[in-house]
Design a protein around this motif. Structure first.
Motif, mmCIF file in Angstrom:
data_model
loop_
_atom_site.group_PDB
_atom_site.id
_atom_site.type_symbol
_atom_site.label_atom_id
_atom_site.label_comp_id
_atom_site.label_asym_id
_atom_site.label_seq_id
_atom_site.Cartn_x
_atom_site.Cartn_y
_atom_site.Cartn_z
ATOM 1 N N THR A 103 0.851 -1.204 0.000
ATOM 2 C CA THR A 103 0.000 0.000 0.000
ATOM 3 C C THR A 103 0.878 1.243 0.000
ATOM 4 O OG1 THR A 103 -0.156 -0.008 2.434
ATOM 5 C CG2 THR A 103 -1.883 -1.173 1.205
ATOM 6 N N ILE A 148 0.942 6.050 -6.536
ATOM 7 C CA ILE A 148 -0.182 6.070 -5.589
ATOM 8 C C ILE A 148 -1.382 6.839 -6.144
ATOM 9 C CG2 ILE A 148 1.302 5.785 -3.588
ATOM 10 C CD1 ILE A 148 1.045 8.736 -3.030
ATOM 11 N N THR A 182 -2.879 6.198 -8.758
ATOM 12 C CA THR A 182 -3.767 5.223 -9.394
ATOM 13 C C THR A 182 -4.616 4.470 -8.371
ATOM 14 O OG1 THR A 182 -2.091 3.463 -9.312
ATOM 15 C CG2 THR A 182 -2.089 4.903 -11.249
ATOM 16 N N MET A 183 -4.370 4.700 -7.094
ATOM 17 C CA MET A 183 -5.105 4.008 -6.035
ATOM 18 C C MET A 183 -6.420 4.721 -5.743
ATOM 19 S SD MET A 183 -2.044 3.250 -3.299
ATOM 20 C CE MET A 183 -0.569 2.348 -3.738
ATOM 21 N N MET A 227 -7.229 4.954 -0.067
ATOM 22 C CA MET A 227 -5.923 4.310 0.046
ATOM 23 C C MET A 227 -4.796 5.297 -0.244
ATOM 24 S SD MET A 227 -4.689 0.658 -1.547
ATOM 25 C CE MET A 227 -5.981 -0.179 -0.602
ATOM 26 N N GLN A 228 -5.065 6.282 -1.106
ATOM 27 C CA GLN A 228 -4.060 7.313 -1.364
ATOM 28 C C GLN A 228 -3.712 8.069 -0.086
ATOM 29 O OE1 GLN A 228 -4.576 10.010 -4.673
ATOM 30 N NE2 GLN A 228 -5.706 8.479 -5.860
#
Length: 270
Positions: free
Chosen positions: A200, A207, A209-210, A214-215
């Motif tokens: 993660t 990041i 693209t998360m 989650m970013q």
């Protein structure tokens, strides 16, 4: 005439070892660990195969999908893989300490006039050789695969940064090694912590693209800062900010886990 009284000199009172003595004892303990590699060189084979396989598999299996070409993904992922590998290697510190505790090795150390921290710190410092060995293997293989190194000076700085962070996070492994009652449990605890942290983060993907939730985590994840620092120093990207946050996280992790590990170790030795 009275007989002369013969006074027996009092036994010296042993206090805490001085800083110089503690450093010397720690280095002696580190050398003890290094000698074990000399007698069992297969450890270096094990340390070499894992990073080689990870690098080859990630670049040639996922590279085309992740970045459009294996060469572009190599430039991105090498720093992340080095960060991940460094954190995984700290697991060996915990399992080694756990094995020595169960075999009674540290009971023998307790009878010696040495600092309590020397055996633990010596193990950590010896394992830093493994960190340097692994980064040399990965950078060397990366160069053979076409990685464009920023400069030798930046690569040396990247190695120093990695060692500092690994020294700090090794105390997490030490804590697990002391409190766990088997090597298998140390590995389980480490796996539960390391896998979410590394996957993660920005180690393998951008990041951005998360998903949004989650970013938010990935941006404060210490592995993200370490991977970005490695990427910036070895190849391209910003250096100052990820480097600053890497040192901040290293200081926080050390300040929290080192005292906890030493307290648990002292209780174990009572």
């Amino acid at each position: 005439m009275t007989a002369a009284t013969v006074e027996t000199p009092a036994a010296p009172v042993l206090g805490r070892p001085s800083v110089g003595a503690t450093v010397s004892q720690t280095l002696s303990m580190a050398w003890r660990q290094m000698v074990r590699i000399k007698h069992n060189p297969f450890e270096l084979v094990d340390l070499s195969l894992s990073p080689i396989m990870f690098l080859l598999l990630f670049v040639y299996v996922f590279g085309g999908q992740m970045a459009g070409s294996t060469s572009d993904y190599l430039q991105y992922v090498l720093g992340g893989l080095i960060a991940q590998n460094a954190i995984f290697l700290t697991m060996y510190t915990g399992t080694g300490i756990n094995a020595d505790l169960r075999k009674g090795v540290y009971d023998r150390f307790r009878s010696l006039p040495i600092a309590r921290s020397a055996p633990l710190a010596g193990k950590i410092f010896a394992d830093m050789f493994k960190q340097v060995w692994s980064i040399l293997i990965m950078v060397g293989l990366g160069l053979l695969m076409g990685f464009e190194l920023r400069s030798i000076g930046y690569a040396l700085l990247a190695t120093l940064v990695l060692v500092v962070f690994a020294l700090a996070i090794s105390w997490v492994s030490v804590l697990m090694g002391v409190v766990a009652d088997s090597e298998e449990k140390v590995q389980i605890y480490a796996f539960v912590i390391i896998m979410p942290l590394t996957f993660t983060s920005s180690a393998f993907v951008d990041i951005n693209t998360m998903p949004g939730f989650m970013q938010a985590w990935a941006k404060v994840n210490p592995v993200t800062h370490l991977a970005d620092a490695m990427r910036g120093l070895l190849s391209y990207g910003p250096i100052a900010e990820p480097l600053m946050w890497t040192f901040v996280w290293a200081a926080v992790i050390f300040a929290v886990t080192a005292p906890l590990a030493m307290r648990a170790y002292k209780r174990k030795m009572v």
